[in-house]
Design a protein around this motif. Structure first.
Motif, PDB file in Angstrom:
ATOM      1  N   ALA A  48       0.785  -1.341  -0.031  1.00 26.53           N
ATOM      2  CA  ALA A  48       0.070   0.018  -0.127  1.00 26.53           C
ATOM      3  C   ALA A  48       0.988   1.157   0.115  1.00 26.53           C
ATOM      4  O   ALA A  48       1.800   1.482   0.791  1.00 26.53           O
ATOM      5  N   VAL A  79      -3.362   4.244  -1.834  1.00 24.62           N
ATOM      6  CA  VAL A  79      -4.523   4.295  -0.685  1.00 24.62           C
ATOM      7  C   VAL A  79      -4.416   6.096  -0.143  1.00 24.62           C
ATOM      8  O   VAL A  79      -3.178   6.569   0.117  1.00 24.62           O
ATOM      9  N   SER A  80      -5.346   6.855  -0.033  1.00 21.82           N
ATOM     10  CA  SER A  80      -5.605   8.094  -0.026  1.00 21.82           C
ATOM     11  C   SER A  80      -6.297   8.247   1.391  1.00 21.82           C
ATOM     12  O   SER A  80      -7.138   7.612   1.905  1.00 21.82           O
ATOM     13  N   MET A  98      -8.011   3.631  -3.453  1.00 27.82           N
ATOM     14  CA  MET A  98      -8.908   3.422  -2.528  1.00 27.82           C
ATOM     15  C   MET A  98      -8.541   4.396  -1.556  1.00 27.82           C
ATOM     16  O   MET A  98      -7.541   4.984  -1.504  1.00 27.82           O
ATOM     17  N   THR A  99      -9.499   4.564  -0.317  1.00 30.09           N
ATOM     18  CA  THR A  99      -9.076   5.176   0.679  1.00 30.09           C
ATOM     19  C   THR A  99      -8.715   4.671   1.783  1.00 30.09           C
ATOM     20  O   THR A  99      -8.546   3.265   1.682  1.00 30.09           O
ATOM     21  N   MET A 100      -7.708   4.969   2.505  1.00 35.33           N
ATOM     22  CA  MET A 100      -7.303   4.370   3.945  1.00 35.33           C
ATOM     23  C   MET A 100      -8.534   3.531   4.523  1.00 35.33           C
ATOM     24  O   MET A 100      -8.323   2.354   4.890  1.00 35.33           O
ATOM     25  N   THR A 102     -11.320   2.292   3.305  1.00 39.02           N
ATOM     26  CA  THR A 102     -11.648   1.447   2.358  1.00 39.02           C
ATOM     27  C   THR A 102     -10.555   0.077   2.483  1.00 39.02           C
ATOM     28  O   THR A 102     -11.106  -0.951   2.721  1.00 39.02           O
ATOM     29  N   PHE A 103      -9.597   0.398   2.342  1.00 36.45           N
ATOM     30  CA  PHE A 103      -8.418  -0.497   2.407  1.00 36.45           C
ATOM     31  C   PHE A 103      -8.598  -1.416   3.940  1.00 36.45           C
ATOM     32  O   PHE A 103      -8.327  -2.569   3.977  1.00 36.45           O
TER      33      PHE A 103
END
Length: 360
Positions: A48, A79-80, A98-100, A102-103
């Protein structure tokens, strides 16, 4: 460097005192990287790359992505901090995977490796907390350039050896004395945490990761394809320092606003993300030019599925820059030669200084 060079210019003009230097350490031949075992149920590593939507260093993010995707020995995701595009600095805009949050939902056990680029806001609590949590779940953390600030603030560099961009070494040594800060070494690996010097170290450090994951033969093959000969830790910090000549060049270029220009780089689907990042990053550090990507339409994908968001004004901008027809990593030398031809050798050297790159 990873933060605007104009900060240095003002810093010197105001005659602020310098903090004490980090400990010097001779570079050895190798710094073996021993990654932890894969998380249960995985056939290959999940990597990531952290990104702050408000500002993440261009090459710190894109170069590890491009190298690891080229090797095809891991699953790599960006991941943002939140949804939406990620603004890179000093150039380009991309869409994350994806976002953090969501990860974390998709992978509650965490990543195997987390890569932390330099961020515009190195005190971003969301990223610091997420990196701390990932480290606590057993992920190896790789802090590229001034990404070391995030790792240090997450508490994972305490009582470890580490390094960072030449300009940040003095300040970070003062702020985090429990870390043994190293000079004259391109990257340092200590107990599941890897740190690197300036921006240009991201390619050799990424190839070193490939070697740790898949072996020397695979790393050698990837290095040959992208156009580098070596990825050892060998590095000299001493040549990278401020001089009055360099300060004058930065100030002159920044203040001569009537000479500033925007340069577009035509790109299409399947573009070389490493070459684009190196070209756009270098040309956006001259303090006379800003590089933007021209796609002729909406978002497009690189050869390794990085989604680039075009600059809306690109169609109206000229003159244009061209990506070189050469192995990916050669794009930096090509850009520096172009900068020297357009703005002079002093400006090209100034760009190389920010990137902590020893020009050929």
């Amino acid at each position: 460097m990873c933060r605007p060079l104009l900060r240095i210019f003002l810093f010197v003009l105001l005659s602020l005192p310098m903090v004490e230097r980090a400990d010097a350490a001779p570079a050895s031949a190798t710094n073996p990287i021993h990654l932890p075992p894969l998380k249960a149920g995985r056939a290959r590593p999940l990597i990531a790359i952290a990104a702050d939507n408000a500002g993440t260093e261009t090459t710190d993010l894109i170069l590890p992505y491009g190298v690891l995707k080229e090797a095809n020995i891991a699953d790599v995701v960006i991941v943002s901090t939140h949804e939406g595009a990620v603004s890179l600095m000093p150039a380009l805009t991309i869409n994350p995977d994806m976002t953090m949050a969501t990860f974390d939902t998709a992978h509650p056990g965490g990543a195997d490796i987390v890569i932390v680029p330099a961020l515009h806001d190195s005190s971003n609590a969301t990223v610091i907390g997420w990196v701390r949590e990932q480290s606590g779940k057993g992920a190896a953390v790789v802090a590229i350039c001034e990404g070391a600030w995030i790792a240090a603030r997450a508490g994972i560099l305490d009582h470890r050896a580490a390094t960072t961009h030449w300009y940040a070494l003095d300040e970070i040594t003062r702020r985090f004395p429990e870390t043994h800060w190293i000079r004259n070494q391109r990257y340092v690996f200590d107990r599941n945490v890897m740190t690197t010097v300036g921006v240009s170290a991201s390619i050799p450090a990424s190839v070193a990761l490939v070697e740790a994951i898949a072996g020397h033969a695979e790393a050698k093959a990837v290095a040959a394809r992208i156009g580098i000969d070596s990825w050892t830790i060998a590095h000299e910090t001493a040549p990278f320092h401020l001089t009055m000549g360099r300060m004058w060049a930065a100030g002159r270029n920044a203040l001569a606003f009537w000479e500033h220009e925007t340069l577009s780089i035509p790109v299409a689907n399947g573009f070389d993300e490493i070459a684009l990042a190196l070209t756009a990053d270098a040309w956006s550090r001259t303090y006379r030019s800003q590089a933007i990507a021209a796609t002729g339409g909406g978002p497009i994908q690189s050869r390794h599925q990085l989604v680039l968001v075009p600059d809306r004004s690109a169609a109206k901008v000229s003159p244009q820059l061209q990506l070189p027809q050469a192995p990916s990593a050669k794009a930096l030398d090509h850009a520096l030669a172009g900068i020297a031809g357009r703005y002079g050798k002093t400006t090209a050297d100034l760009v190389a200084l920010q990137l902590e790159y020893a020009r050929n």
